[in-house]
Enzyme design. Structure first.
Site, PDB file in Angstrom:
ATOM      1  N   ASP A  81      61.897 -38.457 -11.269  1.00  0.00           N
ATOM      2  CA  ASP A  81      60.783 -38.496 -12.212  1.00  0.00           C
ATOM      3  C   ASP A  81      61.321 -38.505 -13.639  1.00  0.00           C
ATOM      4  O   ASP A  81      62.284 -37.791 -13.955  1.00  0.00           O
ATOM      5  CB  ASP A  81      59.871 -37.280 -11.998  1.00  0.00           C
ATOM      6  CG  ASP A  81      58.638 -37.323 -12.881  1.00  0.00           C
ATOM      7  OD1 ASP A  81      57.650 -37.952 -12.455  1.00  0.00           O
ATOM      8  OD2 ASP A  81      58.654 -36.735 -13.975  1.00  0.00           O
ATOM      9  N   ASN A  89      55.159 -42.158 -23.818  1.00  0.00           N
ATOM     10  CA  ASN A  89      54.247 -43.298 -23.738  1.00  0.00           C
ATOM     11  C   ASN A  89      53.163 -43.200 -24.800  1.00  0.00           C
ATOM     12  O   ASN A  89      52.794 -44.203 -25.434  1.00  0.00           O
ATOM     13  CB  ASN A  89      53.632 -43.346 -22.336  1.00  0.00           C
ATOM     14  CG  ASN A  89      53.195 -44.742 -21.922  1.00  0.00           C
ATOM     15  OD1 ASN A  89      53.930 -45.703 -22.126  1.00  0.00           O
ATOM     16  ND2 ASN A  89      52.015 -44.847 -21.372  1.00  0.00           N
ATOM     17  N   HIS A  94      52.652 -48.210 -25.103  1.00  0.00           N
ATOM     18  CA  HIS A  94      52.795 -48.630 -23.712  1.00  0.00           C
ATOM     19  C   HIS A  94      53.914 -49.651 -23.523  1.00  0.00           C
ATOM     20  O   HIS A  94      54.570 -49.669 -22.479  1.00  0.00           O
ATOM     21  CB  HIS A  94      51.477 -49.204 -23.190  1.00  0.00           C
ATOM     22  CG  HIS A  94      50.389 -48.182 -23.089  1.00  0.00           C
ATOM     23  ND1 HIS A  94      50.458 -47.107 -22.243  1.00  0.00           N
ATOM     24  CD2 HIS A  94      49.212 -48.048 -23.754  1.00  0.00           C
ATOM     25  CE1 HIS A  94      49.376 -46.359 -22.363  1.00  0.00           C
ATOM     26  NE2 HIS A  94      48.602 -46.923 -23.283  1.00  0.00           N
ATOM     27  N   ASP A  98      56.803 -49.136 -20.898  1.00  0.00           N
ATOM     28  CA  ASP A  98      57.165 -50.098 -19.849  1.00  0.00           C
ATOM     29  C   ASP A  98      58.651 -50.440 -19.911  1.00  0.00           C
ATOM     30  O   ASP A  98      59.336 -50.529 -18.884  1.00  0.00           O
ATOM     31  CB  ASP A  98      56.338 -51.375 -19.999  1.00  0.00           C
ATOM     32  CG  ASP A  98      54.884 -51.200 -19.586  1.00  0.00           C
ATOM     33  OD1 ASP A  98      54.556 -50.129 -19.037  1.00  0.00           O
ATOM     34  OD2 ASP A  98      54.076 -52.116 -19.836  1.00  0.00           O
ATOM     35  N   GLU A 125      55.664 -42.861 -13.269  1.00  0.00           N
ATOM     36  CA  GLU A 125      57.059 -42.696 -13.683  1.00  0.00           C
ATOM     37  C   GLU A 125      57.916 -42.091 -12.585  1.00  0.00           C
ATOM     38  O   GLU A 125      59.003 -41.571 -12.848  1.00  0.00           O
ATOM     39  CB  GLU A 125      57.146 -41.848 -14.952  1.00  0.00           C
ATOM     40  CG  GLU A 125      56.723 -40.407 -14.796  1.00  0.00           C
ATOM     41  CD  GLU A 125      55.236 -40.171 -15.048  1.00  0.00           C
ATOM     42  OE1 GLU A 125      54.881 -39.039 -15.417  1.00  0.00           O
ATOM     43  OE2 GLU A 125      54.427 -41.112 -14.878  1.00  0.00           O
TER      44      GLU A 125
END
Length: 222
Positions: A81, A89, A94, A98, A125
């Site tokens: 994780d 984020n 975003h 990404d 994630e």
């Protein structure tokens, strides 16, 4: 096709030949076959990271569990994780989020060197790693290498409570061939180990036996 042209005595004195160009049809069939192949591949691939998706993970893990029991070999199931990903984020956007996930996915995949080792995006994630014929010591080494490789990416994170950069936490379990194991139990136990790593401060690797359910995963990350 060819059609014979008889003379007055019934003997063939010539041929009438009609040609049909089927190259366009063949080309269309080939394009359709390729499109179907790509669709089948996309259905088994995470759209963002190009890793295998959850569907493939479930299939592969079930296969590897059955093989491990049959061969009497250990199987390590791992959950990874990204630490403090939500604030990253939220603050960096975003697109940056990404890009971060794509970079980490590549690191995880590049850290696996055996053909049977397997990595998938579990969701959000979180990533899952399956290491056949790998015991506690071997899985710890692989995951520690992954953890350090993510640090080496040096993705700056000014909103992390752990470090000034993106880090990962990992939890894993090793199945025991003499005990009944299923994919759901293995993944849940690895997820519990992941939560243990988070409780202990993140940016670390934790282990739990697959039949242990001491910890429960939190609903949200603060």
């Amino acid at each position: 096709g060819a059609l014979g042209l008889p003379d007055a005595n019934g003997a063939v004195e010539g041929l009438f030949i009609a040609w049909m160009d089927i190259s366009d049809r063949k080309r269309a069939e080939q394009q359709l076959a390729e499109a179907n192949r790509q669709l089948a591949q996309y259905a088994r691939q995470d759209y963002l990271t190009s890793l295998a998706n959850r569907r493939v993970l479930d299939e592969q893990l079930a296969t590897e569990i059955a093989r491990a029991r049959r061969d009497g070999q250990p199987l390590s199931v791992c959950m990874v994780d990204v630490d403090w990903f939500k604030p990253y984020n939220d603050h960096y956007g975003h697109m940056a989020g990404d890009g971060c996930l794509q970079a980490i996915a590549k690191v995880l995949k590049d850290s696996l060197h055996r053909p049977a080792d397997f990595c998938a995006r579990y969701g959000g994630e979180e990533f899952a790693v399956v290491l056949p014929n790998t015991d506690l010591e071997g899985a710890t080494k692989v995951l520690e290498n992954m953890r350090q490789a993510v640090i080496d990416l040096d993705i700056r994170h000014g909103f992390s409570a752990t470090a000034a950069m993106i880090t990962i936490s990992a939890g894993f379990t090793c199945t025991v061939p003499i005990l009944e194991t299923d994919a759901t139990t293995a993944l849940q136990t690895a997820d519990n180990a992941l939560y243990q790593a988070k409780l202990e401060g993140r940016n670390r690797v934790a282990f739990q036996p697959f039949f242990s359910h001491t910890y429960l995963k939190p609903e949200t990350e603060k």
